[in-house]
Structures are given as structure tokens and as C-alpha cells.
Scaffold this motif. Sequence first.
Motif, PDB file in Angstrom:
ATOM      1  N   TYR A 166       0.829  -1.210   0.000  1.00 31.28           N
ATOM      2  CA  TYR A 166       0.000   0.000   0.000  1.00 31.28           C
ATOM      3  C   TYR A 166       0.865   1.263   0.000  1.00 31.28           C
ATOM      4  CZ  TYR A 166      -3.246   3.569   1.571  1.00 31.28           C
ATOM      5  OH  TYR A 166      -3.978   4.726   1.685  1.00 31.28           O
ATOM      6  N   HIS A 167       1.845   1.321   0.862  1.00 33.71           N
ATOM      7  CA  HIS A 167       2.688   2.525   0.938  1.00 33.71           C
ATOM      8  C   HIS A 167       3.599   2.650  -0.280  1.00 33.71           C
ATOM      9  CE1 HIS A 167       1.074   3.699   4.692  1.00 33.71           C
ATOM     10  NE2 HIS A 167       1.375   2.531   5.237  1.00 33.71           N
TER      11      HIS A 167
ATOM     12  N   ILE B  64      10.834   1.424   0.718  1.00 29.17           N
ATOM     13  CA  ILE B  64       9.613   0.909   1.348  1.00 29.17           C
ATOM     14  C   ILE B  64       9.507  -0.598   1.159  1.00 29.17           C
ATOM     15  CG2 ILE B  64       7.089   0.926   1.173  1.00 29.17           C
ATOM     16  CD1 ILE B  64       7.341   4.003   0.744  1.00 29.17           C
ATOM     17  N   LEU B  65       9.794  -1.072  -0.027  1.00 29.26           N
ATOM     18  CA  LEU B  65       9.760  -2.514  -0.287  1.00 29.26           C
ATOM     19  C   LEU B  65      10.709  -3.265   0.648  1.00 29.26           C
ATOM     20  CD1 LEU B  65       8.871  -4.951  -2.023  1.00 29.26           C
ATOM     21  CD2 LEU B  65      10.711  -4.352  -3.605  1.00 29.26           C
ATOM     22  N   ASP B  66      11.862  -2.674   0.935  1.00 28.45           N
ATOM     23  CA  ASP B  66      12.873  -3.308   1.782  1.00 28.45           C
ATOM     24  C   ASP B  66      12.719  -2.999   3.272  1.00 28.45           C
ATOM     25  OD1 ASP B  66      14.034  -4.442  -0.448  1.00 28.45           O
ATOM     26  OD2 ASP B  66      15.501  -2.833  -0.707  1.00 28.45           O
ATOM     27  N   ALA B  67      11.701  -2.249   3.642  1.00 29.60           N
ATOM     28  CA  ALA B  67      11.513  -1.892   5.058  1.00 29.60           C
ATOM     29  C   ALA B  67      11.443  -3.159   5.907  1.00 29.60           C
ATOM     30  CB  ALA B  67      10.250  -1.065   5.234  1.00 29.60           C
ATOM     31  N   PRO B  68      12.094  -3.166   7.078  1.00 30.09           N
ATOM     32  CA  PRO B  68      12.151  -4.375   7.907  1.00 30.09           C
ATOM     33  C   PRO B  68      10.827  -4.748   8.580  1.00 30.09           C
ATOM     34  CG  PRO B  68      13.272  -2.557   8.995  1.00 30.09           C
ATOM     35  CD  PRO B  68      12.912  -2.074   7.627  1.00 30.09           C
ATOM     36  N   SER B  69       9.845  -3.856   8.559  1.00 31.49           N
ATOM     37  CA  SER B  69       8.550  -4.156   9.174  1.00 31.49           C
ATOM     38  C   SER B  69       7.465  -3.306   8.520  1.00 31.49           C
ATOM     39  CB  SER B  69       8.583  -3.851  10.679  1.00 31.49           C
ATOM     40  OG  SER B  69       8.674  -2.448  10.892  1.00 31.49           O
TER      41      SER B  69
ATOM     42  N   PHE C 221       5.277   2.149   6.966  1.00 27.62           N
ATOM     43  CA  PHE C 221       4.349   3.249   7.268  1.00 27.62           C
ATOM     44  C   PHE C 221       5.115   4.525   7.625  1.00 27.62           C
ATOM     45  CE2 PHE C 221       2.332   5.638  10.710  1.00 27.62           C
ATOM     46  CZ  PHE C 221       1.194   6.101  10.068  1.00 27.62           C
ATOM     47  N   LYS C 222       6.106   4.396   8.508  1.00 27.84           N
ATOM     48  CA  LYS C 222       6.884   5.570   8.935  1.00 27.84           C
ATOM     49  C   LYS C 222       7.639   6.202   7.768  1.00 27.84           C
ATOM     50  CE  LYS C 222       9.452   4.783  12.481  1.00 27.84           C
ATOM     51  NZ  LYS C 222      10.203   4.268  13.635  1.00 27.84           N
ATOM     52  N   MET C 223       8.193   5.380   6.894  1.00 31.80           N
ATOM     53  CA  MET C 223       8.899   5.907   5.724  1.00 31.80           C
ATOM     54  C   MET C 223       7.946   6.699   4.828  1.00 31.80           C
ATOM     55  SD  MET C 223      11.189   2.705   4.513  1.00 31.80           S
ATOM     56  CE  MET C 223      12.717   2.259   5.308  1.00 31.80           C
ATOM     57  N   ALA C 224       6.778   6.122   4.570  1.00 35.47           N
ATOM     58  CA  ALA C 224       5.799   6.805   3.721  1.00 35.47           C
ATOM     59  C   ALA C 224       5.383   8.140   4.330  1.00 35.47           C
ATOM     60  CB  ALA C 224       4.591   5.901   3.486  1.00 35.47           C
ATOM     61  N   GLU C 225       5.253   8.180   5.636  1.00 32.85           N
ATOM     62  CA  GLU C 225       4.919   9.444   6.304  1.00 32.85           C
ATOM     63  C   GLU C 225       6.059  10.452   6.177  1.00 32.85           C
ATOM     64  OE1 GLU C 225       1.940  10.564   7.876  1.00 32.85           O
ATOM     65  OE2 GLU C 225       1.371   8.920   6.544  1.00 32.85           O
ATOM     66  N   ARG C 226       7.277   9.976   6.333  1.00 32.61           N
ATOM     67  CA  ARG C 226       8.445  10.857   6.235  1.00 32.61           C
ATOM     68  C   ARG C 226       8.551  11.464   4.830  1.00 32.61           C
ATOM     69  NH1 ARG C 226      12.203   7.658   8.413  1.00 32.61           N
ATOM     70  NH2 ARG C 226      12.733   6.598   6.498  1.00 32.61           N
ATOM     71  N   TRP C 227       8.177  10.687   3.813  1.00 28.27           N
ATOM     72  CA  TRP C 227       8.289  11.143   2.427  1.00 28.27           C
ATOM     73  C   TRP C 227       6.952  11.607   1.848  1.00 28.27           C
ATOM     74  CZ3 TRP C 227      11.486   6.196   1.985  1.00 28.27           C
ATOM     75  CH2 TRP C 227      12.837   6.471   2.213  1.00 28.27           C
ATOM     76  N   ARG C 228       6.008  11.967   2.683  1.00 32.25           N
ATOM     77  CA  ARG C 228       4.672  12.323   2.195  1.00 32.25           C
ATOM     78  C   ARG C 228       4.698  13.467   1.187  1.00 32.25           C
ATOM     79  NH1 ARG C 228       1.016  13.400   7.025  1.00 32.25           N
ATOM     80  NH2 ARG C 228      -0.335  12.671   5.401  1.00 32.25           N
ATOM     81  N   GLY C 229       5.667  14.352   1.243  1.00 32.11           N
ATOM     82  CA  GLY C 229       5.786  15.449   0.288  1.00 32.11           C
ATOM     83  C   GLY C 229       6.071  14.983  -1.132  1.00 32.11           C
TER      84      GLY C 229
ATOM     85  N   VAL D 122      -8.370   4.144  -2.347  1.00 34.93           N
ATOM     86  CA  VAL D 122      -9.344   3.117  -1.963  1.00 34.93           C
ATOM     87  C   VAL D 122      -9.316   1.968  -2.973  1.00 34.93           C
ATOM     88  CG1 VAL D 122     -11.800   2.623  -1.615  1.00 34.93           C
ATOM     89  CG2 VAL D 122     -10.793   4.690  -0.635  1.00 34.93           C
ATOM     90  N   ASN D 123      -9.257   2.281  -4.262  1.00 31.44           N
ATOM     91  CA  ASN D 123      -9.183   1.223  -5.275  1.00 31.44           C
ATOM     92  C   ASN D 123      -7.879   0.447  -5.181  1.00 31.44           C
ATOM     93  OD1 ASN D 123     -11.723   1.667  -6.382  1.00 31.44           O
ATOM     94  ND2 ASN D 123     -10.959   3.195  -7.816  1.00 31.44           N
ATOM     95  N   VAL D 124      -6.789   1.137  -4.888  1.00 30.92           N
ATOM     96  CA  VAL D 124      -5.503   0.455  -4.702  1.00 30.92           C
ATOM     97  C   VAL D 124      -5.601  -0.523  -3.534  1.00 30.92           C
ATOM     98  CG1 VAL D 124      -3.086   0.782  -3.999  1.00 30.92           C
ATOM     99  CG2 VAL D 124      -4.081   2.248  -5.772  1.00 30.92           C
ATOM    100  N   MET D 125      -6.131  -0.054  -2.418  1.00 31.10           N
ATOM    101  CA  MET D 125      -6.260  -0.921  -1.244  1.00 31.10           C
ATOM    102  C   MET D 125      -7.158  -2.117  -1.552  1.00 31.10           C
ATOM    103  SD  MET D 125      -5.383  -1.555   1.878  1.00 31.10           S
ATOM    104  CE  MET D 125      -4.923  -0.086   2.804  1.00 31.10           C
ATOM    105  N   HIS D 126      -8.242  -1.904  -2.264  1.00 26.30           N
ATOM    106  CA  HIS D 126      -9.140  -3.006  -2.597  1.00 26.30           C
ATOM    107  C   HIS D 126      -8.399  -4.078  -3.395  1.00 26.30           C
ATOM    108  CE1 HIS D 126     -12.902  -4.743  -4.549  1.00 26.30           C
ATOM    109  NE2 HIS D 126     -12.963  -5.052  -3.279  1.00 26.30           N
ATOM    110  N   GLY D 127      -7.584  -3.666  -4.356  1.00 25.56           N
ATOM    111  CA  GLY D 127      -6.799  -4.617  -5.135  1.00 25.56           C
ATOM    112  C   GLY D 127      -5.796  -5.377  -4.284  1.00 25.56           C
ATOM    113  N   ILE D 128      -5.165  -4.679  -3.365  1.00 20.94           N
ATOM    114  CA  ILE D 128      -4.184  -5.321  -2.479  1.00 20.94           C
ATOM    115  C   ILE D 128      -4.862  -6.343  -1.568  1.00 20.94           C
ATOM    116  CG2 ILE D 128      -2.651  -4.867  -0.510  1.00 20.94           C
ATOM    117  CD1 ILE D 128      -1.871  -2.220  -1.996  1.00 20.94           C
TER     118      ILE D 128
END
Length: 152
Positions: free
Chosen positions: A44-45, A66-71, A76-84, A95-101
Motif C-alpha cells: 500500500y505505501h 519501502i519494499l525493503d523496510a524491515p517491518s 508506514f513511517k517511511m511513507a509518512e516521512r516522504w509524504r511530500g 481506496v481502489n488500490v487498497m481493494h486490489g491489495i
Amino acid sequence: MELHGLDTETEVFFYEQDFYVLSNFSAFSIKWQGRRFPTSEHAYHWEKFGLLQRDLDTGVYIRDAILDAPSAHEAFKMAERWRGYRRTDWDEIKVNVMHGILRAKADQHEYVRRKLLATGDRTLIENSWRDDFWGWGPNRDGKNMLGTLWMR
């Protein structure tokens, strides 16, 4: 009918209870967009960012990190840090992305499918006090979109 924690005959809560398997933080890897992700949270992230999007300060490719994140929590924290750097259309497609996942997770794991089917006709609620979009939030009046998508 199994009842655990806050579950009732009409509602199933899955943030940390017996149906935690429905949480994006649960340890079920998924194949998504031709890649293997440790959790649906990672996938998702990862989707929030463009293919070649890099952090301008470090040069790191955001999706790779993000793909290599250890947890799931770290993803989630990385995505928040890079939200810009997030995709400009993210709010329209998330929502459509999440539904597919979620569909991929259920399709790829028999145990997840069995647990989902075991919920029967009950309302599924992500019992997250932090998130009032995907969960029901601190006042229990959030959108509960994750539960809604699982019910689809």
C-alpha cells in the motif's frame, strides 16, 4: 460462531484481536505488481510514490526503500516521512488500490480466505483508535474503509 475480544454476534474487530489476519500489518506476504511484498502494508505505501521517485536529500529511491523496510510499521513511517513526494492523485485512487491489495492477499492465502469467510455476515471493523479513515478512529465514528473493503 467464534467471539473474541470485542467481537459480537454482529461485529468483528480485527486490529489486534483474533481476526488480526485481516490487518495490513499481519505477516502475510503478497505478490503485487510483479514484486513480492512482506505485508500488504508495504504494498500500500509503495503505491503512494512514482516508480523513479527519489528523496532529493539522500538520493534513495522511495519505492525501493519501502519494499525493503524491515517491518510494516517501518514502511508506514517511511511513507509518512516522504509524504511530500506522494503521487498527486493518491487521494483519488487509494481506496481502489487498497481493494486490489486486499483481494490479492485473500487470493494468495487460503488461511486469510478462511478467516474472512468465518466472519460470516458480521460487520468488519478495523479497531484502530489512530485512524478514522481506514479504521473507526478515536471516537468510534470513523469511516472504517478497511472493514468496508473486506466486506466487499
